[in-house]
Design a protein around this motif. Sequence first.
Motif, PDB file in Angstrom:
ATOM      1  N   ASN A  89     -85.966  -4.615  69.220  1.00 42.05           N
ATOM      2  CA  ASN A  89     -87.257  -5.023  69.782  1.00 42.05           C
ATOM      3  C   ASN A  89     -87.710  -6.352  69.183  1.00 42.05           C
ATOM      4  O   ASN A  89     -87.357  -6.704  68.051  1.00 42.05           O
ATOM      5  CB  ASN A  89     -88.313  -3.936  69.583  1.00 42.05           C
ATOM      6  N   ASP A 101     -94.599  -0.895  74.342  1.00 40.92           N
ATOM      7  CA  ASP A 101     -93.248  -1.452  74.407  1.00 40.92           C
ATOM      8  C   ASP A 101     -92.199  -0.359  74.243  1.00 40.92           C
ATOM      9  O   ASP A 101     -91.187  -0.331  74.959  1.00 40.92           O
ATOM     10  CB  ASP A 101     -93.079  -2.513  73.318  1.00 40.92           C
ATOM     11  N   PHE A 102     -92.435   0.559  73.323  1.00 38.27           N
ATOM     12  CA  PHE A 102     -91.488   1.656  73.133  1.00 38.27           C
ATOM     13  C   PHE A 102     -91.483   2.596  74.331  1.00 38.27           C
ATOM     14  O   PHE A 102     -90.426   3.082  74.745  1.00 38.27           O
ATOM     15  CB  PHE A 102     -91.818   2.434  71.856  1.00 38.27           C
ATOM     16  N   GLU A 152     -81.815   2.188  67.958  1.00 33.81           N
ATOM     17  CA  GLU A 152     -81.454   1.033  68.779  1.00 33.81           C
ATOM     18  C   GLU A 152     -82.685   0.203  69.118  1.00 33.81           C
ATOM     19  O   GLU A 152     -82.648  -1.034  69.084  1.00 33.81           O
ATOM     20  CB  GLU A 152     -80.758   1.508  70.061  1.00 33.81           C
ATOM     21  N   TYR A 153     -83.786   0.873  69.421  1.00 30.34           N
ATOM     22  CA  TYR A 153     -85.027   0.149  69.693  1.00 30.34           C
ATOM     23  C   TYR A 153     -85.483  -0.612  68.457  1.00 30.34           C
ATOM     24  O   TYR A 153     -85.863  -1.791  68.532  1.00 30.34           O
ATOM     25  CB  TYR A 153     -86.126   1.104  70.146  1.00 30.34           C
ATOM     26  N   ASN A 154     -85.454   0.031  67.310  1.00 30.55           N
ATOM     27  CA  ASN A 154     -85.894  -0.615  66.074  1.00 30.55           C
ATOM     28  C   ASN A 154     -85.064  -1.866  65.764  1.00 30.55           C
ATOM     29  O   ASN A 154     -85.575  -2.849  65.219  1.00 30.55           O
ATOM     30  CB  ASN A 154     -85.817   0.356  64.895  1.00 30.55           C
ATOM     31  N   TYR A 194     -89.300   1.055  76.825  1.00 34.78           N
ATOM     32  CA  TYR A 194     -87.904   1.100  76.406  1.00 34.78           C
ATOM     33  C   TYR A 194     -87.303   2.485  76.646  1.00 34.78           C
ATOM     34  O   TYR A 194     -86.161   2.610  77.106  1.00 34.78           O
ATOM     35  CB  TYR A 194     -87.786   0.733  74.926  1.00 34.78           C
ATOM     36  N   TRP A 195     -88.057   3.533  76.316  1.00 37.94           N
ATOM     37  CA  TRP A 195     -87.546   4.888  76.502  1.00 37.94           C
ATOM     38  C   TRP A 195     -87.179   5.155  77.962  1.00 37.94           C
ATOM     39  O   TRP A 195     -86.232   5.883  78.251  1.00 37.94           O
ATOM     40  CB  TRP A 195     -88.576   5.915  76.027  1.00 37.94           C
ATOM     41  N   ALA A 230     -81.607   3.500  77.786  1.00 37.15           N
ATOM     42  CA  ALA A 230     -82.074   4.702  77.091  1.00 37.15           C
ATOM     43  C   ALA A 230     -81.945   5.937  77.974  1.00 37.15           C
ATOM     44  O   ALA A 230     -81.564   7.014  77.501  1.00 37.15           O
ATOM     45  CB  ALA A 230     -83.523   4.511  76.648  1.00 37.15           C
ATOM     46  N   SER A 257     -86.165   2.859  80.066  1.00 40.45           N
ATOM     47  CA  SER A 257     -85.263   1.815  80.546  1.00 40.45           C
ATOM     48  C   SER A 257     -83.918   2.413  80.924  1.00 40.45           C
ATOM     49  O   SER A 257     -83.598   3.561  80.590  1.00 40.45           O
ATOM     50  CB  SER A 257     -85.062   0.758  79.453  1.00 40.45           C
TER      51      SER A 257
END
Length: 447
Positions: free
Chosen positions: A88, A349-350, A83-85, A353-354, A359, A356
Amino acid sequence: MKKSIAILLCAILLVSLFSACSAKPAEAEQPEVATTPAAESQSQPQQEQTEEPAAASTEKTVITFWNGFTGTDGDVLKEIVAEYNATNTLNVEIQVEIMSWDSLYQKLATALPVGEGPDIIAYNTEYIASYAESGALAVINDLYETGGMDAKAIPAAMEENLKYNGEYYGVPCNMATLLLYYNKDLFAAAGLDPEAPPTTWDELESAALALTKEVDGEQQYGFGMATNNTIQMWPIMIWAGGGDFIGEDGKSVFNSKENVNTITRWSKLIKEDGIAPAVMTGADIDNLFAAGKLGMYFCGPWATGTFDAAGINYGLAACPAGPAGPATLGTGVAMVMTADSKNKDGVYDFFKYWNSTEAQVKWSLDVGYPLTNTTVSSDSRLAANPNIAAFSDAGEYAHFYLQQLTCFSEIDADIITPAIEEILLTDADVQEVLDRAAEQMDALTGN
């Protein structure tokens, strides 16, 4: 990066307790991101010629991520990464490589000193000290200071152990706490209220004795604690009894009066009253509970699926409070950035996101672990799994075991575990055993 390689080799001795076996995917080669300058326009005498600008490169920046989540948690992790890939805005692709935890530590010990490690590693917080001391990790203070990572939202017991020597090296990836699992059917058969699990040591002892008996020619046990190849259980009693392992000055306090009292009390109940087998591995005690032969023990959120599948009518409760109040074990997996990574912006950034909301909700709901971002606790979707709240609440009184020590695994495996097992298996004097263990701990830590 080349100094203190011996420290890295020390770190591979402890195998994480969240491990399972899986095939290791092939490593991907990290491409460089091409940059193409805009074409220049040139004016020629008597003729104007305009070049079309070169097309912007669409090649993604690849960030490598090694971890040991080989079970269903690894499947969920890969879904979050996917989902991140896909979403982003940095044109970043996280490439995940999953291997067993022991393979991870062995691979890191050879890859990091020569600059061939990944951008991101996920591993137990106990390892931060060893790898930070060796220079293998990047300091990430700026992520917390101005980069959008909120330290106040992390459970306090974990937040402190994302640092080494006052510097941040990690962000939360995963946290677990232990609760008291108890068999409601065995409670009812022993005349105990299955909806009223013990809340104090006295109640725990009384229930353990009532549950310890022979049933249909087989021994049933009341309350047990594994001693080796396990998530640590005895430290819960140490902390609830008012004791600890290492004092604020760095010297061992394992031989304190509080610890002598705690270990004497519960070892006597095991050796003389038979409330549990004296020495068990983590697998031994899990199997005993799954077979309906053990009334109570401490375990983490990963066990719920196993016992649901086994049809065990179990309940979850806070670990009973000792003389110093409630206590439990907290364990954590941190994500760290290696010192050789050239992809700081994407890694940061990742990391954000993790942690967030989206996630965190998916990780907790699908895997069952407590939140590592406490601001998400009010999200209504989490109500679908009531166990999340129970394990998250335990974080308020959780302790992390032997943190920020470069040779924590030797202290646990070579000193503390043998000392407790000697007391359980022999008539050795408790004070003498703990005095000897404390001396060994100080010798190892240089105190």
